[in-house]
Design an enzyme around this catalytic site. Structure first.
Site, PDB file in Angstrom:
ATOM      1  N   LYS A 180       0.835  -1.202   0.000  1.00 57.06           N
ATOM      2  CA  LYS A 180       0.000   0.000   0.000  1.00 57.06           C
ATOM      3  C   LYS A 180       0.871   1.255   0.000  1.00 57.06           C
ATOM      4  CE  LYS A 180      -0.311  -0.328   5.031  1.00 57.06           C
ATOM      5  NZ  LYS A 180      -1.188  -0.443   6.211  1.00 57.06           N
ATOM      6  N   ARG A 191      -9.628  -1.028  15.901  1.00 59.05           N
ATOM      7  CA  ARG A 191      -9.593  -0.116  14.758  1.00 59.05           C
ATOM      8  C   ARG A 191     -10.616  -0.592  13.728  1.00 59.05           C
ATOM      9  NH1 ARG A 191      -3.960   0.789  11.596  1.00 59.05           N
ATOM     10  NH2 ARG A 191      -4.480  -1.338  10.963  1.00 59.05           N
ATOM     11  N   TYR A 235      15.843  29.304   8.714  1.00 62.15           N
ATOM     12  CA  TYR A 235      14.693  30.010   9.265  1.00 62.15           C
ATOM     13  C   TYR A 235      14.739  30.069  10.789  1.00 62.15           C
ATOM     14  CZ  TYR A 235      12.208  30.185   4.801  1.00 62.15           C
ATOM     15  OH  TYR A 235      11.821  30.468   3.517  1.00 62.15           O
ATOM     16  N   MET A 252      11.560  24.057   2.737  1.00 60.51           N
ATOM     17  CA  MET A 252      10.765  23.319   1.753  1.00 60.51           C
ATOM     18  C   MET A 252      11.618  22.681   0.666  1.00 60.51           C
ATOM     19  SD  MET A 252       7.567  24.584  -0.617  1.00 60.51           S
ATOM     20  CE  MET A 252       6.541  24.972   0.793  1.00 60.51           C
TER      21      MET A 252
END
Length: 406
Positions: free
Chosen positions: A74, A173, A294, A347
């Protein structure tokens, strides 16, 4: 346009030629990744070792013998490309695949023909039974409502494709309760009951001493006694290492196929699968006392040489692997030397402290290693405060992707 760059290095054996022909059928890189002509245009190169995936599947199957070893592929094959992964495992001998959603089942079925079986773990969405039949995929039924809808479709269309029945043994679940499973058990006396697999899922398999493991194993054993003749499946990757009591008739490894350690705290028995190299954009010197990145969270304690590389969280490299004055972050390998990240991962870029390297040993356009060598997905996950599963499935789509053949 071929995207299987690494295939040109394959040895000219009959098996390699067969696998090369099999992989060439897919005309473009999976999930929008770049092709071999795009190397100069990308900031990172993602390498996926298909041979290691096949070897890991064989190793897990050996440990689980005589149980069947399926494969959970998956989330785009755990970030590695669901089509090449499915093809590789099919060639290796895998006959049963698990995905999360019907759209993933379609992608697998497009490259892996029947009689290979595809189960969809998230079950039957309302109104999708016809699509399951068209895809020749099997839903993992996890509620009485799903079962009723599936039975209605099968009766109306005379469909005999089969389904798995998921019993909740402690994950809380998905799945019907053990009591519901007991009430449904008489249905297997019918000739066309439609249940091809009875399954559950371990919640704490990566913690071998957790008491819930034995509770789940015992409860699933009790339920299986009511479904004699129906294959049972309980173990995920880590569950395989809990011993034969957890193996049942089929094991379902996922992350371990892709190199994640299924035995945390012990040596990883799996071969690494993924490598990631990033291109150096610029090399610069940061004076003592100035900050990098940053928010100024990392301060140069002395004159520091920095290599800025063209990979960031927009490419799936975890922002949480950043370094601050208070805590170190992840590492990269530059040449043969480990070098720490400096400052925040942004990013599109991150910075690496290369002060320990000789001057002029790395230049603009060179590559550094972010995953590979002795930096595995589990190490990066620890640095980012997460798990290897998340590192793999977050891999971005801007990379140039190279597949090494099985």
């Amino acid at each position: 346009m071929a995207w299987t760059v690494g295939l040109r290095e394959a040895k000219p054996t009959l098996m390699a030629e067969a696998e090369t022909a099999l992989l060439r059928d897919v005309p473009e890189a999976p999930s929008g990744r770049h092709t071999d002509s795009d190397v100069p245009e990308t900031g990172g190169i993602l390498t996926v070792d298909l041979g290691a995936i096949a070897a890991n599947w064989h190793e897990l199957g050996r440990r689980a013998m005589p149980s069947e070893c399926a494969a959970v592929i998956k989330a785009n094959g755990y970030g590695c490309g669901i089509e090449p992964v499915a093809r590789t495992l099919a060639v290796a001998g895998c006959k049963t695949f698990f995905v999360a959603e019907l759209s993933e089942a379609r992608r697998v079925r497009a490259v892996v023909a029947e009689p290979a079986v595809i189960y969809v773990l998230n079950g039957l969405w309302p109104g999708t039974a016809t699509a399951f039949a068209e895809t020749h995929a099997r839903p993992v039924i996890g509620s009485l409502v799903e079962l009723a809808e599936w039975d209605s479709f099968c009766a109306a269309k005379q469909w005999r494709g089969g389904a798995a029945l998921h019993v909740d043994t402690g994950m809380n679940r998905l799945g019907i309760s053990a009591n519901e499973a007991a009430a449904l058990a008489p249905r297997i006396r019918a000739e066309k009951h439609g249940i091809t697999l009875l399954m559950s899922h371990l919640a704490c398999a990566d913690q071998p001493d957790h008491p819930l493991n034995q509770q789940q194993i015992r409860l699933f054993r009790d339920v299986r006694l009511l479904y004699r003749g129906i294959p049972g499946s309980l173990s995920n990757s880590s569950g395989i290492f809990l011993g034969s009591a957890a193996h049942c008739d089929m094991v379902r490894p996922g992350a371990a196929l892709f190199g994640v350690n299924p035995t945390p705290g012990r040596r990883n028995p799996m071969r690494p699968v993924v490598g990631l190299q990033a291109r150096v954009v610029q090399v610069r010197t940061v004076p003592k006392g100035e900050t990098v990145g940053y928010n100024g969270t990392w301060t140069a304690k002395h004159a520091t040489r920095i290599a800025v590389v063209a990979v960031g969280y927009g490419d799936g490299y975890p922002r949480a692997a950043s370094a601050t004055d208070a805590a170190p972050g992840a590492n990269a390998i530059v040449g043969d030397t480990r070098c720490p990240i400096a400052g925040r991962v942004s990013m599109d870029l991150l910075a690496i402290d290369i002060t320990a390297l000789p001057d002029h040993s790395i230049r603009r356009g060179d590559f550094v290693t972010l995953l590979g060598g002795d930096i595995g997905v589990d190490e990066l996950a620890v640095a980012a405060g997460t798990i290897g599963y998340e590192v793999l499935t977050s891999l971005g789509h801007r990379y140039h992707c190279v597949y090494r053949p099985a």
